[in-house]
Motif scaffolding. Structure first.
Motif, PDB file in Angstrom:
ATOM      1  N   SER A   1       0.877  -1.341   0.313  1.00 35.38           N
ATOM      2  CA  SER A   1      -0.283  -0.466  -0.438  1.00 35.38           C
ATOM      3  C   SER A   1       1.023   1.127  -0.058  1.00 35.38           C
ATOM      4  O   SER A   1       1.916   1.126   0.943  1.00 35.38           O
ATOM      5  N   PRO A   2       0.430   2.384  -0.711  1.00 34.70           N
ATOM      6  CA  PRO A   2       1.593   3.606  -0.733  1.00 34.70           C
ATOM      7  C   PRO A   2       2.018   3.844   0.778  1.00 34.70           C
ATOM      8  O   PRO A   2       0.846   4.003   1.978  1.00 34.70           O
ATOM      9  N   GLY A   3       3.136   4.579   0.265  1.00 33.90           N
ATOM     10  CA  GLY A   3       3.713   5.448   2.602  1.00 33.90           C
ATOM     11  C   GLY A   3       2.725   5.936   2.792  1.00 33.90           C
ATOM     12  O   GLY A   3       1.967   6.536   2.350  1.00 33.90           O
ATOM     13  N   LEU A   4       3.015   6.297   3.956  1.00 31.79           N
ATOM     14  CA  LEU A   4       2.539   7.135   4.786  1.00 31.79           C
ATOM     15  C   LEU A   4       3.164   8.203   4.722  1.00 31.79           C
ATOM     16  O   LEU A   4       3.015   9.091   4.206  1.00 31.79           O
TER      17      LEU A   4
ATOM     18  N   THR B   1       3.200  11.642   5.891  1.00 32.11           N
ATOM     19  CA  THR B   1       2.105  12.448   5.244  1.00 32.11           C
ATOM     20  C   THR B   1       2.601  13.783   6.648  1.00 32.11           C
ATOM     21  O   THR B   1       2.109  15.134   6.977  1.00 32.11           O
TER      22      THR B   1
ATOM     23  N   TRP C   1       3.967  17.315   5.729  1.00 33.50           N
ATOM     24  CA  TRP C   1       2.102  18.486   5.164  1.00 33.50           C
ATOM     25  C   TRP C   1       1.587  18.631   6.563  1.00 33.50           C
ATOM     26  O   TRP C   1       1.137  19.628   6.482  1.00 33.50           O
ATOM     27  N   GLN C   2       1.843  17.199   6.974  1.00 34.30           N
ATOM     28  CA  GLN C   2       0.641  18.147   8.159  1.00 34.30           C
ATOM     29  C   GLN C   2       1.164  18.661   9.403  1.00 34.30           C
ATOM     30  O   GLN C   2       0.744  19.920  10.057  1.00 34.30           O
TER      31      GLN C   2
ATOM     32  N   GLN D   1       0.096  22.250   8.465  1.00 29.52           N
ATOM     33  CA  GLN D   1      -1.302  22.556   8.263  1.00 29.52           C
ATOM     34  C   GLN D   1      -1.640  22.781   9.476  1.00 29.52           C
ATOM     35  O   GLN D   1      -1.950  23.817   9.226  1.00 29.52           O
TER      36      GLN D   1
ATOM     37  N   GLU E   1      -2.440  26.119  10.637  1.00 27.63           N
ATOM     38  CA  GLU E   1      -4.794  25.763  11.304  1.00 27.63           C
ATOM     39  C   GLU E   1      -4.254  26.833  12.697  1.00 27.63           C
ATOM     40  O   GLU E   1      -5.305  27.444  12.858  1.00 27.63           O
TER      41      GLU E   1
ATOM     42  N   VAL F   1     -11.050  21.915  12.617  1.00 24.93           N
ATOM     43  CA  VAL F   1     -10.205  21.626  11.747  1.00 24.93           C
ATOM     44  C   VAL F   1      -9.117  21.606  12.118  1.00 24.93           C
ATOM     45  O   VAL F   1      -8.098  20.090  12.372  1.00 24.93           O
TER      46      VAL F   1
ATOM     47  N   ARG G   1      -8.168  20.551  15.213  1.00 30.53           N
ATOM     48  CA  ARG G   1      -7.759  19.313  15.967  1.00 30.53           C
ATOM     49  C   ARG G   1      -7.499  18.405  15.686  1.00 30.53           C
ATOM     50  O   ARG G   1      -6.851  17.658  15.626  1.00 30.53           O
ATOM     51  N   ASN G   2      -8.500  18.812  14.004  1.00 30.30           N
ATOM     52  CA  ASN G   2      -8.819  17.282  13.036  1.00 30.30           C
ATOM     53  C   ASN G   2      -6.561  16.859  12.579  1.00 30.30           C
ATOM     54  O   ASN G   2      -6.326  16.000  12.566  1.00 30.30           O
TER      55      ASN G   2
ATOM     56  N   ASP H   1      -4.825  15.891  15.698  1.00 35.83           N
ATOM     57  CA  ASP H   1      -4.876  14.379  16.049  1.00 35.83           C
ATOM     58  C   ASP H   1      -3.623  12.739  15.345  1.00 35.83           C
ATOM     59  O   ASP H   1      -3.097  12.393  16.374  1.00 35.83           O
ATOM     60  N   PRO H   2      -3.255  13.510  14.162  1.00 33.85           N
ATOM     61  CA  PRO H   2      -2.272  12.534  13.587  1.00 33.85           C
ATOM     62  C   PRO H   2      -1.597  12.146  14.131  1.00 33.85           C
ATOM     63  O   PRO H   2      -0.297  11.453  14.909  1.00 33.85           O
TER      64      PRO H   2
ATOM     65  N   HIS I   1      -0.878  10.376  17.738  1.00 29.68           N
ATOM     66  CA  HIS I   1      -0.559   8.431  17.174  1.00 29.68           C
ATOM     67  C   HIS I   1       0.374   8.683  16.894  1.00 29.68           C
ATOM     68  O   HIS I   1       0.987   7.217  16.620  1.00 29.68           O
TER      69      HIS I   1
END
Lengths: 515, 164
Positions: free
Chosen positions: A30-33, A35, A38-39, A42, A46, A73, A75-76, A79-80, A83
């Motif tokens: 599966s495609p790698g993460l 991200t 970018w996050q 973001q 935000e 938005v 908080r969203n 969120d990553p 974890h």
């Protein structure tokens, strides 16, 4: 063994390589993460937008809904980071990053809890708190971007290294496999070359074998022809036949002719024999494995002749067979017969000689020991005078004439022989002493009464002295003859031209012991 | 003796269900706007107006998150466009609340018919849980969708569709 180990090692290497590839393949299924960078941008952006919205709410240009949306938005976006394990890849730990994340999460959670879509007053209060709190978070948010960047770069490099290791191992595996393949290929090549070489040798062997077989066969044919020539030219007739008599290997032409057989295959051994018993005896002895020497048999029933048979069992082509020689001995038999006759006949008179007469007497005795046996000993009186007066040739003729006369006078079953110079003997069996005495007397009288004419010139008158006796049961032939001799002597002593009869008496043991 | 207990449990469940069925945002709040190539608004959707349209369910998960696979229900993009009598455009720019955006080509609508989802496993989505709306592809039906291309088109916190 080494090749099997090599093949096994190659299989293991290939399997290990496959496992490695499959594991790596799963990683890239599966495609790698990656991200996080970018996050983090973001998140920083935000926070800024939330600040702007808070300003707008404070100034009454925006409502609670806008604030909730922006906060949601933000908080969203946060969120990553709550974890992610990306920061584990950092070469040096940066604990302040986790503090920033925790701080932002708890702050925003508190605000979110308090806010309501329709309560503008609470929204304004929260907005004021945001304006006080958030500007101080812009710098840590920027640090988060930097650290995320480092962490992602580190992770990518770790993955690169892992991939490189994989490729390294795959290269090693492939090199090993290639080496194994090379060894196997060389091995196959060498074994191919060897098998070609072996095939060549085999071919050469084969052709040499064929050559040898041909020469052997020729030799065999030659030897067979030679053997046939030898057999054909032997004076004996030869039969070579399998023990079960189904196969005739060789049979002489003569035997085929004698048995009226056209072809050797049709030859039957039994038809060769006149007497079936001879045939059966031969077969029985050969079957027992015996070798026969010089067996006398009668062969060829249509024109029988005496043959001397030798035979022996042998093996031809691992098959039991019999070799039989037969030699025509008709002439030898005839010669034998003649010799026997010569040996038992008095050459001058043609009567039995002494030996033959004795043998005949013995035979007579053997035939019937209890039959009365009488002996007459006949001597020509004063024969010496004839020899002296007319010469030996006349004497001999006189003896011949007497022999003829005696022979004519005797009955057929009487045995008459010349046992000495002018001495004759007669053996009579089955006759009483009286009858014998009469015979003796008749002989004496006949000779005395009949003058003999020799050579048509000389007329001789001869007289005979005759001693006769009978055999007593205790008599041996010798003792019998001695008594007869005594009787003759007595006749001579009593004046010649007479018969003297000594009766059969028991022998006085010491005086006439024949030993 | 059992009866009051059962009744109690039933009441508790129904109240929970009622709470779960309540969206974490106002039903009449505009969630999605359709905009044409000139920036003019063609249509605007609230949860109520979306729920008025026939729903479609797909199975998948939001990429780049630890979200496990789930059932997503919402309105198929084709249905959404048809409801406004709009022909499927060659391309649509899907824009999120966080100003993230990616282009969804018409071929995706034809082949996969992605969904503008408002429920995940039956629950509405809060704005801080990738909501209220998510563009979701039927990942479990089409394994070939597991590519960066489609992951990028799975826009969460969808707020605008620009038709081009």
């Amino acid at each position: 063994m080494l090749l099997i180990a090599l093949a096994g090692a190659m299989i293991v290497a290939a399997l290990a390589g496959l496992k490695l590839i499959s594991e790596k393949g799963d990683d890239y299924a599966s495609p790698g993460l990656h991200t996080e960078v970018w996050q983090s941008y973001q998140l920083r952006s935000e926070i800024q937008r939330l600040l702007d919205t808070a300003h707008a709410v404070e100034e009454g240009q925006a409502g609670a809904a806008a604030l909730i949306l922006r906060l949601g938005v933000m908080r969203n976006t946060l969120d990553p980071f709550c974890h992610t394990r990306i920061f584990d890849y950092l070469p040096q730990p940066r604990p302040e990053v986790h503090r920033t994340i925790t701080h932002l999460d708890s702050l925003s959670a508190g605000w979110m809890q308090r806010l309501d879509w329709h309560d503008q007053a609470v929204a304004r209060g929260v907005a004021a708190e945001m304006l006080a709190e958030l500007p101080g978070q812009l710098r840590p948010a920027h640090d988060l971007i930097v650290v995320s960047n480092i962490a992602v770069a580190a992770q990518l490099d770790w993955e690169r290294q892992s991939l490189q290791r994989t490729f390294h191992w795959l290269t090693v595996t492939l090199v090993l496999l290639a080496c194994g393949c090379l060894v196997l290929a060389l091995r196959i090549l060498s074994s191919q070359r060897r098998s070609r070489h072996l095939a060549g040798e085999l071919q050469a062997l084969n052709s040499s074998l064929e050559r040898r077989v041909r020469s052997r066969t020729r030799l065999l044919h030659e030897r067979e022809a030679l053997l046939r020539t030898i057999l054909d030219s032997t004076p004996s007739d030869v039969t070579l036949i399998s023990a079960d008599q189904r196969r005739v290997f060789y049979v002489s032409e003569d035997l085929l002719t004698q048995t009226d057989t056209r072809r050797a295959e049709d030859f039957h051994l039994e038809t060769l024999f006149e007497n079936g018993d001879d045939y059966r005896q031969l077969i029985a002895r050969l079957s027992r494995g015996e070798t026969l020497h010089q067996m006398e048999v009668r062969l060829a029933p249509r024109a029988p002749y005496w043959a001397l048979l030798s035979a022996r069992p042998l093996h031809i082509h691992a098959q039991s067979a019999w070799m039989i020689w037969s030699l025509d001995i008709t002439r030898r038999k005839a010669m034998e017969h003649k010799l026997q006759q010569l040996a038992s006949t008095d050459a001058l008179t043609g009567l039995h000689n002494r030996r033959a007469l004795w043998r005949a007497a013995v035979k007579q005795l053997r035939r019937d020991r209890n039959a009365p046996l009488s002996v007459l000993l006949i001597d020509i009186d004063h024969f010496k005078r004839i020899n002296d007066e007319y010469g030996h040739p006349v004497g001999d003729q006189a003896l011949c004439a007497l022999a003829r006369q005696l022979d004519e006078l005797m009955q057929d079953d009487a045995l008459l022989g010349r046992i000495g110079g002018e001495e004759f003997a007669v053996v009579l069996s089955g006759m009483s002493p009286e009858a014998v005495a009469l015979v003796a007397e008749r002989l004496r009288a006949a000779v005395a009464d009949t003058p003999l004419v020799v050579n048509d010139a000389v007329t001789l008158s001869m007289t005979l002295s005759i001693g006769l006796t009978q055999r007593h049961e205790s008599d041996s032939l010798k003792s019998l003859m001695m008594r007869a001799d005594r009787a003759l002597y007595q006749a001579k002593a009593e004046g010649r031209n007479r018969c003297c009869h000594l009766p059969a008496v028991e022998l006085a043991p010491p005086a006439l012991d024949e030993a | 003796m059992l009866r009051p207990l059962i009744v109690g449990i039933l009441i508790a469940i129904s109240s929970l269900a009622a709470k779960a069925d309540e969206p974490p945002y106002p039903r009449d709040m505009p969630l999605l706007t359709l905009v044409d190539s000139h920036g003019d608004v063609l249509a605007s959707f609230t949860l109520a107006s979306l729920e008025a349209l026939p729903s479609r369910e797909v199975t998948g998960s939001i990429p780049d998150t630890s979200d496990p696979e789930a059932r997503w229900s919402g309105v198929s993009m084709n249905v959404l466009l048809e409801s406004q009598s709009i022909a499927a455009p060659d391309r649509m720019l899907a824009v999120g609340l966080d100003d993230y955006s990616d282009i969804i080509p018409r071929s995706d609508l034809e082949h996969y018919d992605p969904v503008v989802a408002y429920r995940r496993n039956g629950h509405y989505l809060a704005v801080d849980r990738y909501g209220p709306l998510v563009v979701m592809y039927p990942y479990s039906d089409y394994p070939e969708l597991h590519e960066r291309t489609y992951y990028s088109r799975t826009v969460w916190q969808l707020s605008e569709l620009q038709l081009r």
